[in-house]
Design a protein around this motif. Structure first.
Motif, mmCIF file in Angstrom:
data_model
loop_
_atom_site.group_PDB
_atom_site.id
_atom_site.type_symbol
_atom_site.label_atom_id
_atom_site.label_comp_id
_atom_site.label_asym_id
_atom_site.label_seq_id
_atom_site.Cartn_x
_atom_site.Cartn_y
_atom_site.Cartn_z
ATOM 1 N N PHE A 11 0.838 -1.187 0.000
ATOM 2 C CA PHE A 11 0.000 0.000 0.000
ATOM 3 C C PHE A 11 0.881 1.248 0.000
ATOM 4 O O PHE A 11 1.974 1.258 0.596
ATOM 5 C CB PHE A 11 -0.919 0.018 1.227
ATOM 6 N N THR A 12 0.389 2.284 -0.641
ATOM 7 C CA THR A 12 1.086 3.566 -0.582
ATOM 8 C C THR A 12 0.816 4.219 0.772
ATOM 9 O O THR A 12 -0.127 3.851 1.492
ATOM 10 C CB THR A 12 0.612 4.488 -1.707
ATOM 11 N N ALA A 13 1.653 5.203 1.103
ATOM 12 C CA ALA A 13 1.474 5.895 2.383
ATOM 13 C C ALA A 13 0.137 6.623 2.463
ATOM 14 O O ALA A 13 -0.557 6.555 3.499
ATOM 15 C CB ALA A 13 2.640 6.866 2.601
ATOM 16 N N PRO A 14 -0.321 7.339 1.412
ATOM 17 C CA PRO A 14 -1.648 7.965 1.500
ATOM 18 C C PRO A 14 -2.766 6.943 1.682
ATOM 19 O O PRO A 14 -3.757 7.221 2.370
ATOM 20 C CB PRO A 14 -1.781 8.717 0.163
ATOM 21 N N ALA A 15 -2.619 5.750 1.071
ATOM 22 C CA ALA A 15 -3.641 4.728 1.237
ATOM 23 C C ALA A 15 -3.702 4.253 2.688
ATOM 24 O O ALA A 15 -4.793 4.059 3.248
ATOM 25 C CB ALA A 15 -3.371 3.550 0.306
ATOM 26 N N LEU A 16 -2.551 4.068 3.315
ATOM 27 C CA LEU A 16 -2.532 3.664 4.719
ATOM 28 C C LEU A 16 -3.105 4.758 5.617
ATOM 29 O O LEU A 16 -3.774 4.455 6.619
ATOM 30 C CB LEU A 16 -1.099 3.315 5.134
ATOM 31 N N ASP A 17 -2.853 6.028 5.275
ATOM 32 C CA ASP A 17 -3.424 7.126 6.069
ATOM 33 C C ASP A 17 -4.953 7.117 5.980
ATOM 34 O O ASP A 17 -5.646 7.294 6.993
ATOM 35 C CB ASP A 17 -2.873 8.466 5.572
ATOM 36 N N TYR A 18 -5.465 6.912 4.765
ATOM 37 C CA TYR A 18 -6.924 6.870 4.612
ATOM 38 C C TYR A 18 -7.508 5.666 5.358
ATOM 39 O O TYR A 18 -8.565 5.766 5.989
ATOM 40 C CB TYR A 18 -7.289 6.806 3.133
ATOM 41 N N ALA A 19 -6.844 4.519 5.285
ATOM 42 C CA ALA A 19 -7.332 3.343 6.006
ATOM 43 C C ALA A 19 -7.349 3.586 7.505
ATOM 44 O O ALA A 19 -8.256 3.132 8.212
ATOM 45 C CB ALA A 19 -6.455 2.143 5.670
ATOM 46 N N GLU A 20 -6.374 4.345 7.997
ATOM 47 C CA GLU A 20 -6.337 4.651 9.433
ATOM 48 C C GLU A 20 -7.512 5.540 9.825
ATOM 49 O O GLU A 20 -8.095 5.372 10.904
ATOM 50 C CB GLU A 20 -5.012 5.335 9.774
ATOM 51 N N GLN A 21 -7.865 6.449 8.964
ATOM 52 C CA GLN A 21 -8.977 7.341 9.279
ATOM 53 C C GLN A 21 -10.322 6.607 9.238
ATOM 54 O O GLN A 21 -11.220 6.910 10.035
ATOM 55 C CB GLN A 21 -8.990 8.504 8.279
ATOM 56 N N CYS A 22 -10.460 5.652 8.312
ATOM 57 C CA CYS A 22 -11.757 4.984 8.123
ATOM 58 C C CYS A 22 -11.876 3.660 8.874
ATOM 59 O O CYS A 22 -12.976 3.089 8.917
ATOM 60 C CB CYS A 22 -11.999 4.742 6.629
ATOM 61 N N GLY A 23 -10.788 3.154 9.408
ATOM 62 C CA GLY A 23 -10.859 1.880 10.121
ATOM 63 C C GLY A 23 -10.888 0.677 9.203
ATOM 64 O O GLY A 23 -11.566 -0.318 9.492
ATOM 65 N N ILE A 24 -10.163 0.751 8.085
ATOM 66 C CA ILE A 24 -10.085 -0.365 7.142
ATOM 67 C C ILE A 24 -8.809 -1.143 7.410
ATOM 68 O O ILE A 24 -7.730 -0.562 7.577
ATOM 69 C CB ILE A 24 -10.103 0.141 5.687
ATOM 70 N N VAL A 25 -8.914 -2.463 7.464
ATOM 71 C CA VAL A 25 -7.758 -3.333 7.697
ATOM 72 C C VAL A 25 -7.045 -3.550 6.366
ATOM 73 O O VAL A 25 -7.670 -3.956 5.375
ATOM 74 C CB VAL A 25 -8.193 -4.681 8.296
ATOM 75 N N CYS A 26 -5.741 -3.270 6.334
ATOM 76 C CA CYS A 26 -4.928 -3.454 5.132
ATOM 77 C C CYS A 26 -4.043 -4.683 5.314
ATOM 78 O O CYS A 26 -3.284 -4.775 6.288
ATOM 79 C CB CYS A 26 -4.064 -2.217 4.868
ATOM 80 N N VAL A 27 -4.121 -5.633 4.381
ATOM 81 C CA VAL A 27 -3.340 -6.867 4.417
ATOM 82 C C VAL A 27 -2.471 -6.887 3.163
ATOM 83 O O VAL A 27 -2.988 -7.034 2.048
ATOM 84 C CB VAL A 27 -4.243 -8.118 4.465
ATOM 85 N N ASP A 28 -1.155 -6.721 3.343
ATOM 86 C CA ASP A 28 -0.253 -6.719 2.199
ATOM 87 C C ASP A 28 0.242 -8.128 1.904
ATOM 88 O O ASP A 28 -0.217 -9.107 2.529
ATOM 89 C CB ASP A 28 0.913 -5.761 2.439
ATOM 90 N N GLY A 29 1.193 -8.241 0.966
ATOM 91 C CA GLY A 29 1.663 -9.560 0.543
ATOM 92 C C GLY A 29 2.254 -10.401 1.665
ATOM 93 O O GLY A 29 1.833 -11.549 1.868
ATOM 94 N N PRO A 30 3.230 -9.880 2.448
ATOM 95 C CA PRO A 30 3.770 -10.687 3.550
ATOM 96 C C PRO A 30 2.723 -11.054 4.596
ATOM 97 O O PRO A 30 2.734 -12.158 5.141
ATOM 98 C CB PRO A 30 4.859 -9.783 4.133
ATOM 99 N N GLN A 31 1.806 -10.125 4.904
ATOM 100 C CA GLN A 31 0.763 -10.447 5.884
ATOM 101 C C GLN A 31 -0.202 -11.503 5.341
ATOM 102 O O GLN A 31 -0.699 -12.342 6.094
ATOM 103 C CB GLN A 31 0.010 -9.170 6.252
ATOM 104 N N LEU A 32 -0.451 -11.461 4.027
ATOM 105 C CA LEU A 32 -1.279 -12.500 3.418
ATOM 106 C C LEU A 32 -0.612 -13.861 3.538
ATOM 107 O O LEU A 32 -1.268 -14.875 3.821
ATOM 108 C CB LEU A 32 -1.529 -12.159 1.946
ATOM 109 N N ARG A 33 0.716 -13.907 3.342
ATOM 110 C CA ARG A 33 1.438 -15.174 3.484
ATOM 111 C C ARG A 33 1.359 -15.681 4.920
ATOM 112 O O ARG A 33 1.178 -16.888 5.158
ATOM 113 C CB ARG A 33 2.892 -14.975 3.059
#
Length: 272
Positions: free
Chosen positions: A232-254
Motif C-alpha cells: 500500500f502507498t502511504a496515503p492509502a494507509l493514512d486513509y485506512a487509518e482514518q476509516c478503520g479499514i484493515v490493510c493486508v499486504d503480501g507478507p501479511q497474506l502469506r
C-alpha cells in the motif's frame, strides 16, 4: 508271507476359498513364471553367443539327471509339482498374514494440530464449537501467479478454512467494491476487497477511497479489509487509518495462509 499294510493317508480338510489368498497365490505364481521365463531367455541368448558354454551346461544337466535316477527314490514330476505348490501356498499364507499385521488401525476423531504452533504434528481432538487452526503442512499458493478471479476464490477459501460462514465471492461488475463477503465465527460481517497486483504496483489511496465509500454504508461491514499481493502507498494507509479499514499486504497474506499471523477480522484496524 505277510504284506505290510500301507498307512492310510488322512484326508485333508478342504480349505475355504479366500479371494485375497487366491490373488496373492496367483501373483506369486506369475512372478515365479516370469523369473523362469527370464532365465530361459538368458540361457538361450547365452547359447547363441557361446555355444561351448551351452554344450557344457547341457552335459552338466544330463549328468545331474542321471545321478538322480540312480538314487533310491525316482524323480517324480508330480511329486515335484506338488511340493512346489505346497511351498507356494505356504508363501501365500505368510504374505497374507504379513499384510494383516501391517494394516494400520483407523484413526478416530483426530485432526492435525494447528499451524499456529509453527510445525506441531501431534494430533488433537476437535471439540464442538472450536475452529480448526491452519494445518502445518498447508500447501502454499503462489497468489502472484493467479488471475484476479482466482485470487478472489483463494481468499474466500482462506475464510472458509478459518471458520467463516456464508462465504461468497461477489466480485464483478456492479460489486460496489466488495469481492468476498462472509460472516466470522462470532457473527460479524466481513467485506473484503481483493487486489491482485504485481510487486511494483501498489494499492493507492483512490482504491481505498472507492472501497471506503461503500464497505460500511452499502454493505454494512463490521470488518472491512483490503487484501493485496503487493503493498500500500502511504496515503492509502493514512486513509485506512482514518476509516478503520484493515490493510493486508503480501507478507501479511502469506502469514495468514501459514497460520502464523492474524486473520483480517482478528487484526486491529489502524484506528483500533
Amino acid at each position: 508271507m505277510a504284506v505290510p499294510a500301507r498307512p492310510r493317508r488322512t484326508a485333508r480338510r478342504p480349505r475355504r476359498f479366500e479371494l485375497r489368498s487366491t490373488a496373492v497365490y496367483f501373483a506369486l505364481l506369475a512372478i515365479i513364471l516370469a523369473l523362469a521365463g527370464a532365465a530361459v531367455r538368458t540361457v538361450v541368448a547365452a547359447a547363441a553367443h557361446r555355444p561351448a558354454w551351452a554344450a557344457a551346461l547341457a552335459l552338466m544337466g544330463v549328468g545331474a539327471v542321471m545321478a538322480g535316477c540312480r538314487g533310491k527314490r525316482r524323480i517324480s514330476a508330480a511329486r515335484i509339482a506338488r511340493r512346489s505348490a505346497e511351498a507356494l501356498d505356504e508363501a501365500t499364507r505368510t504374505a497374507v498374514e504379513a499384510l494383516d499385521a501391517a494394516s494400520p488401525a483407523p484413526a478416530v476423531g483426530l485432526v492435525p494440530a494447528g499451524a499456529g504452533a509453527c510445525g506441531g504434528t501431534e494430533p488433537t481432538v476437535l471439540l464442538p464449537g472450536t475452529v480448526p487452526e491452519a494445518p502445518a503442512d498447508t500447501v502454499e499458493t503462489a497468489y502472484e501467479a493467479l488471475d484476479p478471479d482466482e485470487f478472489e476464490q483463494a481468499v474466500a477459501e482462506l475464510c472458509r478454512r478459518d471458520g467463516c460462514l456464508d462465504v461468497d465471492v461477489v466480485g464483478g461488475a456492479g460489486d460496489l467494491g466488495a469481492d468476498v463477503v462472509a460472516r466470522t465465527p462470532d457473527g460479524r460481517s466481513v467485506v473484503i476487497q481483493c487486489k491482485r497486483y504485481c510487486d511494483g504496483n501498489r494499492v493507492g489511496s483512490q482504491d481505498l477511497q472507492r472501497f471506503g465509500g461503500t464497505c460500511f454504508t452499502v454493505h454494512g461491514a463490521d470488518v472491512a479489509a483490503v487484501v493485496t499481493t503487493s503493498d500500500f502507498t502511504a496515503p492509502a494507509l493514512d486513509y485506512a487509518e482514518q476509516c478503520g479499514i484493515v490493510c493486508v499486504d503480501g507478507p501479511q497474506l502469506r502469514c495468514w495462509q501459514e497460520g502464523t499471523g492474524p486473520r483480517p477480522w482478528e487484526a486491529r484496524s489502524p484506528t483500533g
